[in-house]
Write an enzyme that holds these catalytic residues in place. Sequence first.
Site, short mmCIF file in Angstrom:
data_model
loop_
_atom_site.label_atom_id
_atom_site.label_comp_id
_atom_site.label_asym_id
_atom_site.label_seq_id
_atom_site.Cartn_x
_atom_site.Cartn_y
_atom_site.Cartn_z
NE ARG A 25 -4.20 -1.38 -0.05
CZ ARG A 25 -4.23 -2.46 -0.84
NH1 ARG A 25 -3.18 -2.73 -1.61
NH2 ARG A 25 -5.30 -3.22 -0.90
CD GLU B 268 -3.41 3.01 -5.38
OE1 GLU B 268 -4.42 2.36 -5.69
OE2 GLU B 268 -2.39 2.50 -4.92
CG HIS C 146 -3.46 -1.03 -6.83
ND1 HIS C 146 -3.96 -0.36 -5.74
CD2 HIS C 146 -3.40 -2.33 -6.48
CE1 HIS C 146 -4.19 -1.23 -4.76
NE2 HIS C 146 -3.85 -2.44 -5.19
N1 LIG Z 1 -0.79 -4.42 -5.16
C1 LIG Z 1 -1.76 -5.28 -5.15
O1 LIG Z 1 -2.54 -5.36 -6.09
C2 LIG Z 1 -1.91 -6.19 -3.99
C3 LIG Z 1 -1.55 -5.78 -2.75
N2 LIG Z 1 -1.70 -6.61 -1.70
C4 LIG Z 1 -1.29 -6.11 -0.40
O2 LIG Z 1 -0.22 -6.88 0.10
C5 LIG Z 1 -0.25 -6.87 1.51
C6 LIG Z 1 0.02 -8.24 2.05
O3 LIG Z 1 -0.94 -9.17 1.60
P1 LIG Z 1 -0.92 -10.66 2.15
O4 LIG Z 1 0.45 -11.19 2.14
O5 LIG Z 1 -1.97 -11.39 1.42
O6 LIG Z 1 -1.40 -10.43 3.65
P2 LIG Z 1 -1.06 -11.33 4.90
O7 LIG Z 1 -2.01 -10.91 5.95
O8 LIG Z 1 -0.98 -12.76 4.52
O9 LIG Z 1 0.40 -10.85 5.33
C7 LIG Z 1 0.67 -9.62 5.91
C8 LIG Z 1 1.86 -9.80 6.82
O10 LIG Z 1 2.20 -8.51 7.32
C9 LIG Z 1 2.63 -8.70 8.64
N3 LIG Z 1 2.58 -7.47 9.41
C10 LIG Z 1 1.51 -6.86 9.96
N4 LIG Z 1 1.90 -5.77 10.64
C11 LIG Z 1 3.25 -5.70 10.51
C12 LIG Z 1 4.22 -4.81 11.00
N5 LIG Z 1 3.90 -3.75 11.75
N6 LIG Z 1 5.52 -5.03 10.69
C13 LIG Z 1 5.86 -6.09 9.92
N7 LIG Z 1 4.98 -6.98 9.44
C14 LIG Z 1 3.70 -6.78 9.73
C15 LIG Z 1 1.68 -9.75 9.20
O11 LIG Z 1 2.23 -10.36 10.33
C16 LIG Z 1 1.55 -10.69 8.03
O12 LIG Z 1 2.47 -11.75 8.12
C17 LIG Z 1 -1.61 -6.29 1.88
O13 LIG Z 1 -1.48 -4.95 2.23
C18 LIG Z 1 -2.39 -6.34 0.63
O14 LIG Z 1 -3.35 -5.39 0.53
C19 LIG Z 1 -2.19 -7.87 -1.82
C20 LIG Z 1 -2.58 -8.34 -3.04
C21 LIG Z 1 -2.50 -7.51 -4.22
O1 LIG Z 2 -6.00 -7.37 -2.85
C1 LIG Z 2 -5.42 -6.30 -2.62
O2 LIG Z 2 -5.09 -5.92 -1.49
C2 LIG Z 2 -5.12 -5.42 -3.73
O3 LIG Z 2 -4.48 -4.43 -3.52
C3 LIG Z 2 -5.71 -5.70 -5.03
O4 LIG Z 2 -6.41 -4.55 -5.38
P1 LIG Z 2 -7.47 -4.57 -6.58
O5 LIG Z 2 -8.51 -5.56 -6.20
O6 LIG Z 2 -6.74 -4.97 -7.80
O7 LIG Z 2 -8.00 -3.16 -6.65
#
Ligand SMILES: NC(=O)C1=CN([C@@H]2O[C@H](COP(=O)(O)OP(=O)(O)OC[C@H]3O[C@@H](n4cnc5c(N)ncnc54)[C@H](O)[C@@H]3O)[C@@H](O)[C@H]2O)C=CC1
Ligand SMILES: O=C(O)C(=O)COP(=O)(O)O
Length: 593
Positions: free
Chosen positions: A281, A310, A329
């Site tokens: 993010r 965004e 994104h």
């Molecule tokens: N750019 C995009 O399109 C996408 C972005 N994302 C983003 O990626 C991020 C991670 O997604 P996932 O791995 O599925 O989530 P997840 O919940 O599996 O992993 C997140 C990790 O962050 C850790 N965490 C939480 N607070 C923390 C802190 N203060 N310091 C260090 N680590 C910390 C948690 O312990 C957890 O292991 C989310 O913000 C999600 O929105 C996910 C999918 C697509």
């Molecule tokens: O799953 C997430 O956290 C994402 O950031 C994906 O975002 P989107 O559904 O592609 O707008």
Amino acid sequence: MAAFSFKVAPPLPKPTPSSFSWTLSLSSPITPHRTAKPHKTLIVFSSLNAKPTILVAEKLGQTGIQLLKTFANVDCSYDMTTEDLCAKISLCDALIVRSATKVTRQVFESSGGRLKVVGRAGVGIDNVDLAAATEHGCLVVNAPTANTIAAAEHGIALITAMARNIAQADASVKAGKWQRSKYVGVSLVGKTLLLMGFGKVGSEVARRAKGLGMQVIAYDPYAPADRARAIGVELVSFNEAISTADFISLHMPLTPTTSKILNDYAFSKMKKGVRIINVARGGVIDEEALLRALNSGIVAQAALDVFTEEPPPKDNMLVLHENVTVTPHLGASTFEAQEGVAIEIAEAVVGALKGELAATAVNAPMVPAEVLSELAPFILLAEKLGRLAVQLVAGGSGVQSVKITYASARGPDDLDTRLLRAMIIKGLIEPISSVFVNLVNADFTAKQRGLKLAEERIVLDGSPEKPLEFIQIQLANVESKFAGALSDLGEIKVQGMVKEGLPHLTMVGTFGVDVSLEGSLILCKQVDRPGIIGKVGTILGEGNVNVNFMSVGRIAPRKQAVMTIGVDEEPDIETVKKIGEIKAIEEFVFLKL
Ligand SMILES: NC(=O)C1=CN([C@@H]2O[C@H](COP(=O)(O)OP(=O)(O)OC[C@H]3O[C@@H](n4cnc5c(N)ncnc54)[C@H](O)[C@@H]3O)[C@@H](O)[C@H]2O)C=CC1
Ligand SMILES: O=C(O)C(=O)COP(=O)(O)O
């Protein structure tokens, strides 16, 4: 013809108190009045008689849309303004969004209570006001797994593209140039990659980066060490992490703790020439600090998929920076991920609308299906006992202090009481207010109403096969409209258990009773003597009130007794008057369950 069954309740098992307790304390009292509302079950929105309407506010995979259509009217309206969304939302039972739609408090307020589920077709729920959702009893579910690989692959794509200047070189060649010495890159093999956040995406990036020959370390205070070990990743402290990495890739959610976690201080501790990748993010980086770090040379390059705002403004200096690679994104944007996410969120939203407990609930406890099926009859018992207890409170005295006792042969850690507590709160509050209580907003509603709740577990000897022996509710500091319901300490006390899968009332005040908690109930306190039961039964029969169950609990023969009568209909005033005229009857009350 009324069916009668007479029983004197058996003695109760002897309990041993345990130390478990849960307390929610607040102040302002609630005042009972008598507006009975139709019974609704837990998260249940199956009170929706008509076909529900689901508003899909951002592009969703077709398979998911088709799935939604089998159950609901689906309105796909993309690119709405906040005003458009607020105008539409009062006509919708569920809303599905991705990351672009801000589901603010205003949206919940505009829904007028109709919006019951928000589905986030993806992982991050930072665009949904969770506090407002909870206060409005609206369940928020997400689709946390289907885009993991896509996000991880995008992270790897950005690392490799950045290291070899792919985007810049591509633009240069298309502009007619051939700048081979300008776009000399850096190798990945042997370099240290720091993953900040070692959850689903972080772990998948780790696997892939190791395949590229990188050393992978991670900073995540909550990540299990065995998972890191299994992938060959070292978990390190924040300071060690940021001072040793050549590449830093962010994979944590945006929360108050992670907001701007990469700031001037963090950049000042980094190795000169570090490279930053953000597929999490925008808000986890202080974007102005990153710009300063790029300009000073601390950060050699950055690759950003996400931004604080965004789309970012056209003059955003990071976007325009020569050493920054950007994508709009796109982390989750593969065909496969979008189909998967659409199915995952469609199933979660439909399930929630049907009243099932969602496995991906964000603002409600996630209860495994097997636990739920085991607890189901107790959930009903909990609500019925709550409804019964509150109706025994005399008008004006207000419920403030509730003690719930769960008796079980299982160990204290072997029973999740959140569902039961939520249902007791629902039972206590719904008959005396216009609030709709469910698992999402139960604790919040109790808090709002100044209900002090204390939970206690008592461990019984016996078979741990059943999750619970009995549930007891005590309301302290209240007057009762039925003195027979008071314990020796002057509290309203009711207790129940599940028999043959059905909720039964087993104790009222100090009297053991045994009546199935179905339909409605008449409680009579009388002096135990022959003929009373028959008289009451006859009067009810004459008043065309069908009796489905009857039981008498007494202190001793010919002493005080409490008669509980389950009835299918509410007796009219004439019938009630006639019961009151029976000499041995000291008091009685009609309760709607
Ligand atoms: N750019 C995009 O399109 C996408 C972005 N994302 C983003 O990626 C991020 C991670 O997604 P996932 O791995 O599925 O989530 P997840 O919940 O599996 O992993 C997140 C990790 O962050 C850790 N965490 C939480 N607070 C923390 C802190 N203060 N310091 C260090 N680590 C910390 C948690 O312990 C957890 O292991 C989310 O913000 C999600 O929105 C996910 C999918 C697509
Ligand atoms: O799953 C997430 O956290 C994402 O950031 C994906 O975002 P989107 O559904 O592609 O707008």
